[in-house]
Design an enzyme around this catalytic site. Sequence first.
Site: not given
Ligand SMILES: Cc1cc2nc3c(=O)[nH]c(=O)nc-3n(C[C@H](O)[C@H](O)[C@H](O)COP(=O)(O)OP(=O)(O)OC[C@H]3O[C@@H](n4cnc5c(N)ncnc54)[C@H](O)[C@@H]3O)c2cc1C
Length: 380
Positions: A124, A337-338, A363
Amino acid sequence: MNFELNEEQQQIKFSVREFAESEIRPHVMEWDEAQHFPVELRPKLAELGLLGVLFPEQYGGAGMGYVEYATIIEELGRVCGSVGLSVAAHNSLCSNHIYTFGSEDQKQKYLVPLAKGESFGAWGLTESQAGSDSAGTRTSAVRSNGGWNVNGSKNFITNAIVCETLVAVAVTEKEKGNRGISAFIFDKSMEGFRSDKKENKVGMRASETASVVFEDCYVPDENRLGNEGEGFLQAMHVLDGGRISIAALSVGIAQGAYEAAIKYAKGRQQFGKPISEFQAIQFKLADMATQIECARLLTQQAAAMKDAGKPVTQKSAMAKVFASETAVRVSEESVQIHGGYGYTKDYPAEKYWRDSKLCTIGEGTSEIQRMVIAKHLLRA
Ligand SMILES: Cc1cc2nc3c(=O)[nH]c(=O)nc-3n(C[C@H](O)[C@H](O)[C@H](O)COP(=O)(O)OP(=O)(O)OC[C@H]3O[C@@H](n4cnc5c(N)ncnc54)[C@H](O)[C@@H]3O)c2cc1C
């Protein structure tokens, strides 16, 4: 320079492929529809050593390296992205954090059961206000009775509900910013620690993603990983390896989508011949195969460098961004393709497409990978 897997690695690839085809493939859509994480696979995954891939035998692991690990995750992803994702979070995030930064006692108590598959792991970092900006962690750990009183929550945690062990970071000294974050091992028997809302996702539906909550959760000091204030840097190091697994998962998803497209293109007749005889379809297949090969080479290069003990921050970010975006492109072309059938659940193309998208987000998003790569380029 050798671009081939050796005999032993090919044998590992073959056994995981056989396992995925017989034990996973027949259930993929059922698990996806029901959002069922297949806990019933755990003993079989453990028997094959897939829950302790990276750890020495003395800790109950299979003693393999990242090249083998990437090969394994690719083969799981080729059949089911969800199983690949959950196995990856267990191995290279939770267990590897303990293996890399844990004390001998912590390894004996937590890593050994994780590696043997007797317990399952989650990791986490993400919170509602700390996504890409993971140093914005708000979960706090305050010293209390020789241990720590933890309050807060984590979002989007893979394996949050099924896990017995969680590694998570919390703020121990707010004024110090990211140097005031520490990592702790939690287990489900601890009072005040529970999993909460399960996400209803577009893809990777058989991998459980849920939040976890800490409410006055007491953690003994012996569960702190490494020194106080090192948690954020530890997490960044763990992600360097984790990103190789997401790159490998992406290669597997792309490979599965590509194979489905080839099979369909050879069988589907239009204008009196198989659609695979149209140059427009052939060029799509050629581009898909070429991009997959590039993604696999980048991923295996990062894996081999990690095994050689070299720094991989930039290479694993390159592998992850390229492979994940390849998986999205290739799986979308597979749907194309499908034709209309690709847009239905009767064919596997749509699932690869849905699953692939997570790989550009989890990640670290593609944007964050590009920031990591650019930072290295401009440092020189
Ligand atoms: C199915 C799934 C499994 C996951 N598993 C884990 C897990 O096991 N452990 C864990 O800790 N997390 C996990 N995550 C969380 C995941 O790592 C985060 O969702 C991810 O890092 C993005 O964070 P956020 O969703 O808050 O998006 P945000 O950080 O809010 O980003 C929103 C958008 O803004 C962009 N953005 C943000 N900052 C910048 C910047 N400085 N410059 C340019 N663009 C930017 C991002 O690229 C994105 O397009 C999981 C997520 C999902 C969906």
